[in-house]
Design a protein around this motif. Structure first.
Motif, PDB file in Angstrom:
ATOM      1  N   ILE A  79      15.589 -48.475  -7.612  1.00 42.59           N
ATOM      2  CA  ILE A  79      15.543 -48.111  -5.724  1.00 42.59           C
ATOM      3  C   ILE A  79      14.750 -49.233  -5.699  1.00 42.59           C
ATOM      4  CG2 ILE A  79      16.835 -46.019  -5.950  1.00 42.59           C
ATOM      5  CD1 ILE A  79      14.638 -45.196  -3.961  1.00 42.59           C
ATOM      6  N   SER A  80      14.768 -49.559  -3.842  1.00 45.78           N
ATOM      7  CA  SER A  80      14.154 -50.962  -3.449  1.00 45.78           C
ATOM      8  C   SER A  80      13.258 -50.257  -3.118  1.00 45.78           C
ATOM      9  CB  SER A  80      14.802 -51.802  -2.535  1.00 45.78           C
ATOM     10  OG  SER A  80      15.263 -50.495  -1.246  1.00 45.78           O
ATOM     11  N   TYR A  81      11.983 -51.177  -2.757  1.00 42.72           N
ATOM     12  CA  TYR A  81      10.696 -50.124  -2.247  1.00 42.72           C
ATOM     13  C   TYR A  81      11.045 -49.768   0.123  1.00 42.72           C
ATOM     14  CZ  TYR A  81       7.582 -52.772  -6.103  1.00 42.72           C
ATOM     15  OH  TYR A  81       6.950 -53.724  -6.949  1.00 42.72           O
ATOM     16  N   GLN A  82      12.238 -49.668   0.923  1.00 41.02           N
ATOM     17  CA  GLN A  82      12.025 -49.630   1.165  1.00 41.02           C
ATOM     18  C   GLN A  82      13.219 -48.462   1.413  1.00 41.02           C
ATOM     19  OE1 GLN A  82      12.627 -53.345   1.149  1.00 41.02           O
ATOM     20  NE2 GLN A  82      10.785 -53.322   2.155  1.00 41.02           N
ATOM     21  N   TYR A 204      13.623 -39.229  -8.942  1.00 40.48           N
ATOM     22  CA  TYR A 204      14.983 -39.751  -8.996  1.00 40.48           C
ATOM     23  C   TYR A 204      16.422 -39.804  -8.967  1.00 40.48           C
ATOM     24  CZ  TYR A 204      11.237 -41.754  -5.804  1.00 40.48           C
ATOM     25  OH  TYR A 204      10.231 -41.845  -4.872  1.00 40.48           O
ATOM     26  N   ARG A 205      16.828 -39.788  -9.339  1.00 41.44           N
ATOM     27  CA  ARG A 205      18.717 -39.541  -9.435  1.00 41.44           C
ATOM     28  C   ARG A 205      19.412 -40.320  -8.380  1.00 41.44           C
ATOM     29  NH1 ARG A 205      20.303 -33.858 -11.823  1.00 41.44           N
ATOM     30  NH2 ARG A 205      20.219 -33.264 -10.171  1.00 41.44           N
ATOM     31  N   ASN A 206      20.142 -41.114  -8.934  1.00 37.14           N
ATOM     32  CA  ASN A 206      21.519 -41.496  -7.799  1.00 37.14           C
ATOM     33  C   ASN A 206      20.794 -41.828  -6.237  1.00 37.14           C
ATOM     34  OD1 ASN A 206      23.484 -41.363  -9.555  1.00 37.14           O
ATOM     35  ND2 ASN A 206      23.465 -38.963  -8.832  1.00 37.14           N
ATOM     36  N   GLY A 207      19.706 -42.450  -5.632  1.00 31.99           N
ATOM     37  CA  GLY A 207      19.062 -42.989  -5.070  1.00 31.99           C
ATOM     38  C   GLY A 207      18.437 -41.324  -3.943  1.00 31.99           C
ATOM     39  N   GLY A 258      13.380 -36.004 -19.066  1.00 33.78           N
ATOM     40  CA  GLY A 258      14.477 -35.404 -20.042  1.00 33.78           C
ATOM     41  C   GLY A 258      15.004 -33.280 -19.975  1.00 33.78           C
ATOM     42  N   GLN A 259      14.630 -32.984 -18.680  1.00 33.34           N
ATOM     43  CA  GLN A 259      15.525 -32.224 -17.818  1.00 33.34           C
ATOM     44  C   GLN A 259      16.336 -32.710 -16.926  1.00 33.34           C
ATOM     45  OE1 GLN A 259      11.852 -29.987 -16.822  1.00 33.34           O
ATOM     46  NE2 GLN A 259      10.909 -29.460 -18.689  1.00 33.34           N
ATOM     47  N   HIS A 264      16.172 -41.198 -13.581  1.00 37.15           N
ATOM     48  CA  HIS A 264      16.005 -42.579 -13.180  1.00 37.15           C
ATOM     49  C   HIS A 264      14.277 -42.905 -13.358  1.00 37.15           C
ATOM     50  CE1 HIS A 264      16.139 -44.577  -9.521  1.00 37.15           C
ATOM     51  NE2 HIS A 264      17.472 -43.672  -9.723  1.00 37.15           N
ATOM     52  N   ALA A 265      13.714 -42.128 -12.865  1.00 38.78           N
ATOM     53  CA  ALA A 265      12.677 -42.696 -12.282  1.00 38.78           C
ATOM     54  C   ALA A 265      11.713 -41.288 -11.772  1.00 38.78           C
ATOM     55  CB  ALA A 265      12.798 -43.770 -11.467  1.00 38.78           C
TER      56      ALA A 265
END
Length: 307
Positions: A79-82, A204-207, A258-259, A264-265
């Protein structure tokens, strides 16, 4: 009402393309007797310092997010830094208001435009927001936001003339180096025994962000691979813990991704402070490290017998 000797601190998040709008926000905060922090990062000049940004957000009383015509440069979290700053502020339950520029243009099909449209949907669903088009509209929204925060919050920044006095030694009178003597055994090399570390990290997941805790088994000798060069030079406990956290981030990322399906991050891996202090105490008692005070700084180093 604000406490008499405190100031309200507002973190302002914005991109480099919004310099005039950011200045207007800072001006209005100053006019309201508030302080501001946060920086616009020039990524081609200096690397984005997430640790510094995170501390600034944690210090602030509230978070003002100004979004313009672009989603922004993408961080390693996807996602973006902001956007990342906003997620962190919300995880701390800071008062948040998003000021969203009206940039609707159905003809725009770029990747940044799609990300921006998705981000608009997230903001309008999850945080208090105001929409602006002209700078005058932005000023009105900023003023009303600041007035609302003034009515409901007290501010935490203490005036300088009320801060406790700090004794600063004269430069040419260096404080003597004092070694903290603690009974310990003769030096032993780090072994292959397992240490169970209690870690926490942002997933992080979907923002969106969720704070996860996980116990990780780490071999002592592997943990030492990254910190041995630093101990030879002398290092503070905070920096030593940060090095350990950085070395464990890849392993934690694989485990948590994995859990958590759709994540995504993973970032901001932390070792519980009290546990890490206990590990250092154990290492000192075993003769692996020693602690000393030098010019007011506490440093952890290898004992002379390890050379």
């Amino acid at each position: 009402m604000k406490k008499k000797d405190s100031h309200f601190l507002v973190y302002i998040a914005s991109s480099a393309s919004l310099a005039p709008e950011r200045f207007e926000c800072e001006r209005l905060c100053a006019a309201a007797g508030m302080l501001t922090n946060g920086m616009v990062w020039q990524h081609d000049i200096v690397e984005y310092d997430w640790a510094l940004v995170r501390r600034q957000i944690e210090m602030a009383d509230a978070f003002l997010f100004v979004l313009g015509s672009e989603y922004g440069q993408i961080s390693q979290t996807g996602i973006s830094y902001q956007h990342r700053e906003l997620v962190h502020a919300r995880s701390l339950q800071k008062p948040v208001v998003a000021l969203i520029k009206n940039t609707h243009d159905g003809s725009r099909q770029s990747e940044d435009a799609r990300r921006l449209a998705d981000f608009h949907a997230i903001l309008m669903k999850e945080v208090p927001f105001r929409v602006w088009h002209l700078r005058d509209e932005l000023s009105v929204h900023v003023n009303s936001t600041l007035q609302g925060w003034q009515r409901t919050n007290a501010g935490t920044w203490v005036r300088e003339d009320k801060a406790p006095e700090i004794s600063i030694p004269v430069a040419f009178k260096a404080a003597p180096k004092i070694t903290v003597s603690t009974p310990r055994k003769s030096f032993q090399s780090p072994g292959k025994e397992t240490i169970n570390l209690l870690l926490q990290a942002n997933v992080y997941r979907n923002g969106n962000l969720s704070l996860q805790r996980q116990t990780l088994e780490v071999r002592e000798d592997q943990l030492w691979q990254g910190i041995l060069p630093l101990l030879r030079l002398g290092i503070s406990e905070e920096r030593l813990r940060a090095q350990v956290e950085n070395s464990l981030t890849p392993k934690m990322s694989v485990l948590l991704l994995g859990q958590h399906e759709g994540a995504h991050a993973v970032d901001d891996v932390r070792v519980e402070r009290a546990q890490f202090n206990g590990i250092l105490t154990t290492w000192r008692e075993r003769g692996l490290v020693e602690c000393s005070a030098d010019n007011g700084r506490t440093l952890w180093t290898l004992p002379p017998s390890s050379d």
